[in-house]
Design a protein around this motif. Sequence first.
Motif, PDB file in Angstrom:
ATOM      1  N   THR A   7       0.562  -1.002  -0.066  1.00 28.33           N
ATOM      2  CA  THR A   7       0.013   0.257   0.100  1.00 28.33           C
ATOM      3  C   THR A   7       0.883   1.121   0.022  1.00 28.33           C
ATOM      4  O   THR A   7       1.824   1.395   0.802  1.00 28.33           O
ATOM      5  CB  THR A   7      -0.966  -0.228   1.266  1.00 28.33           C
ATOM      6  N   PRO A   9       1.321   5.341   0.509  1.00 32.87           N
ATOM      7  CA  PRO A   9       1.088   6.202   1.473  1.00 32.87           C
ATOM      8  C   PRO A   9      -0.206   7.255   0.999  1.00 32.87           C
ATOM      9  O   PRO A   9      -0.009   7.643  -0.087  1.00 32.87           O
ATOM     10  CB  PRO A   9       2.269   7.074   1.872  1.00 32.87           C
ATOM     11  N   SER A  12      -2.412  13.113   3.306  1.00 36.23           N
ATOM     12  CA  SER A  12      -2.776  13.352   4.678  1.00 36.23           C
ATOM     13  C   SER A  12      -4.097  14.285   4.468  1.00 36.23           C
ATOM     14  O   SER A  12      -3.847  15.487   3.996  1.00 36.23           O
ATOM     15  CB  SER A  12      -2.003  13.840   5.497  1.00 36.23           C
ATOM     16  N   ARG A 152      -4.539   2.550  -3.191  1.00 37.81           N
ATOM     17  CA  ARG A 152      -5.039   3.289  -1.991  1.00 37.81           C
ATOM     18  C   ARG A 152      -6.513   3.014  -1.924  1.00 37.81           C
ATOM     19  O   ARG A 152      -7.108   3.470  -0.740  1.00 37.81           O
ATOM     20  CB  ARG A 152      -4.703   4.832  -2.034  1.00 37.81           C
ATOM     21  N   GLU A 372      -2.413   6.974   6.581  1.00 36.23           N
ATOM     22  CA  GLU A 372      -1.377   6.272   7.606  1.00 36.23           C
ATOM     23  C   GLU A 372      -1.236   7.173   8.954  1.00 36.23           C
ATOM     24  O   GLU A 372      -1.001   8.443   8.653  1.00 36.23           O
ATOM     25  CB  GLU A 372       0.011   5.993   7.059  1.00 36.23           C
ATOM     26  N   PRO A 376       3.561   6.558  13.158  1.00 33.95           N
ATOM     27  CA  PRO A 376       2.992   5.097  13.501  1.00 33.95           C
ATOM     28  C   PRO A 376       3.597   4.457  14.853  1.00 33.95           C
ATOM     29  O   PRO A 376       4.705   4.594  14.962  1.00 33.95           O
ATOM     30  CB  PRO A 376       3.385   4.361  12.092  1.00 33.95           C
ATOM     31  N   ARG A 434      -6.553  -5.405   8.239  1.00 36.20           N
ATOM     32  CA  ARG A 434      -6.822  -3.918   7.921  1.00 36.20           C
ATOM     33  C   ARG A 434      -7.446  -4.011   6.342  1.00 36.20           C
ATOM     34  O   ARG A 434      -7.209  -2.770   5.889  1.00 36.20           O
ATOM     35  CB  ARG A 434      -6.103  -2.919   8.278  1.00 36.20           C
ATOM     36  N   GLU A 437     -11.493  -1.422   7.540  1.00 35.59           N
ATOM     37  CA  GLU A 437     -11.580  -0.647   8.793  1.00 35.59           C
ATOM     38  C   GLU A 437     -12.681  -0.974   9.654  1.00 35.59           C
ATOM     39  O   GLU A 437     -13.941  -0.935   9.277  1.00 35.59           O
ATOM     40  CB  GLU A 437     -11.429   0.741   8.559  1.00 35.59           C
ATOM     41  N   THR A 452      -2.998   2.661  14.553  1.00 39.41           N
ATOM     42  CA  THR A 452      -2.009   3.153  14.879  1.00 39.41           C
ATOM     43  C   THR A 452      -0.757   2.646  14.153  1.00 39.41           C
ATOM     44  O   THR A 452       0.442   3.503  14.148  1.00 39.41           O
ATOM     45  CB  THR A 452      -1.544   3.432  16.318  1.00 39.41           C
ATOM     46  N   THR A 454       1.417   1.230  10.455  1.00 43.55           N
ATOM     47  CA  THR A 454       1.356   1.492   8.895  1.00 43.55           C
ATOM     48  C   THR A 454       0.750   0.233   8.590  1.00 43.55           C
ATOM     49  O   THR A 454       1.029  -1.108   9.120  1.00 43.55           O
ATOM     50  CB  THR A 454       2.761   1.661   8.468  1.00 43.55           C
ATOM     51  N   ARG A 455       0.057   0.207   7.623  1.00 47.18           N
ATOM     52  CA  ARG A 455      -0.479  -1.250   6.893  1.00 47.18           C
ATOM     53  C   ARG A 455       0.625  -1.895   6.290  1.00 47.18           C
ATOM     54  O   ARG A 455       0.629  -3.347   6.587  1.00 47.18           O
ATOM     55  CB  ARG A 455      -1.426  -0.900   5.731  1.00 47.18           C
TER      56      ARG A 455
END
Length: 630
Positions: A7, A9, A12, A152, A372, A376, A434, A437, A452, A454-455
Amino acid sequence: MASPDVTEPAPSAATRPGEGPAGPPDGPAPGDRPARRLVGLLRPHRGPVALAVLTGVAGIALNAVGPLLLGRVTDLIAVGVLGPGGAGGPAAGSPGPADGVDFDSVARLLLVLLVVYLGASLFTLVQGRIVASVVWQVIHDLRGRARAKLSRLPLRHYDRHAAGETLGRTTTDVDNLQQTLQQTLAELITSLLSLVAMLTLMVVISPSLSVVMILSVPLAGLLAVGLGRHAHPQFTAQWEANGALNAHVEEVCTGHSLIRGHHRRDEARRRFAECNDAVYRAGASAQTSSGAMEPVMMFVANLGYLVVAVLGAWKVLSGSLTLGDVQAFILYARQFSQPIVEIASVAGRLQSGVVSAKRVFTLLDAPEQSPEPARPAVPAAPAGRVEFRRVSFRYVPDVPLIEDLSLTVEPGSTVAIVGSTGAGKTTLGNLLVRFYEIDGGQILLDGVDTATMTRADLRSRFGLVLQDTWLFGGTIAENIAYGAPGATRDEIEQAARATCVDTFVATLPDGYDTVLDEDSGGASAGQKQLITVARAFLADPAVLVLDEATSSVDTRTELLIQRAMATVRTGRTSFVIAHRLSTIRDADRIVVMDAGRIVEQGTHDTLLRAGGAYARLHAARTSDADTLAP
């Protein structure tokens, strides 16, 4: 890395639960304003675009000089043949005796005219190369954005959209957009610049004749707008139908065995014919409306051209213009009409590209998975302790699936999850890594909330062996090493021996270098499953998720896979999801689920003695097995 799901990022931004940014809440809808956004794609290439405009201006300027020079040549010939008044115009006076044609001046002008046209062609060629380079760079970047977007997107998106439809947006629609830009961008720049240049020169020669041509512009514009509005929904229908056709073809290719096995080839042909006919009808209608622009614009241009020719002849006879001026004006009028026709044609072709752009932008604007965390968390040691704390999850907002589920699994233990179809077993495994969610509660790995992490870090600690095996086109060794790219050949073969893969690889002429195609042709379902088990073993995860790994294989292969999985489970926390209860007898704990809730848990013998849900499930499965036994 244990999972092939890499995955990238996500940006944000403010997001909804389980989804990422999809534009401002009160902003445009996904895929809205595609034309404006297409222009935005060109902004990073302002320099080359400006250079293309400059070379276009140079080429048009040289082309604009051509008719003036040709008019002078005509005047020289007319004066030489007919005398000083032969060219017409107020300054020519009365016709007089001809002194002969000044061939030296005519030759010089023709030589200059040749150089001018060669220069114009050269500038046009350079402009075309620049535009082609810009278009290919824009499409290259757009493909990259679409590919990054696919990684994503949440699994909910793929649940709701056919794979062929998504594939069409990232391939067919992008290709159509590239062709549209390639064919229209340079032509649009050149046509607009030509329109301005020709109009300016016509006004210089004869303002009164220019009015005739100017009056044709609004009429042409109104007709173009009307035809464009009529064509746009038809292009939309065409590409929507094309997406449905791609989805159907993808389904037929992936499910051809099932289609043949159920004798549904006629149904598949009928469905294909329906989709194909829909594409034909929408495409033919769209192209008809789009193609009508050019002849309609040409008709308007020819009317103006006819009026200019008649009025120009009258002005020559009246002495207000020379013959060369009228010739130049008529040439400019033709060149003025041509950009209008070209712009109308470009507008028609752009309709198809804009529709494809909207479909691509709709994909790029689709809600993403949650971003993310900025900082993390990382578990201190990969022990493999998993804890569900009052977890709730729903695929559909108004339809509860998992509600208030709590479960703790200690490191190194094996937990089997059983239950009827739709109980939420596979969903529990998906929530662990995950893929979806959760709506409420927490899932902790070694004391750290997985939300919390990262994948990529989370999934690197899990090994997945699913019911639907996935192998890519490559050698058996490469497929085993997919979860651990840096593995050596010795490590690959060791993992294969530990998981019984070597039992069938040894019979292959090329051994571990045997190439599997994208559909894993040449390998049976059990052999493919063993390869995925070896892949998980080599990745050395802290937690293993085995989801119906033996449901589609024969009894002998099932025993091999069970033996391989027992090796993989050693020393690891394992979640075994199975319908075949024989595969989970030795589990440390069996969790029975029903309607998203845990209704029982314990060992095999304890649950049988309890006489509850597990005992009834075991009795039913045993009865089914006895019924099916020979």
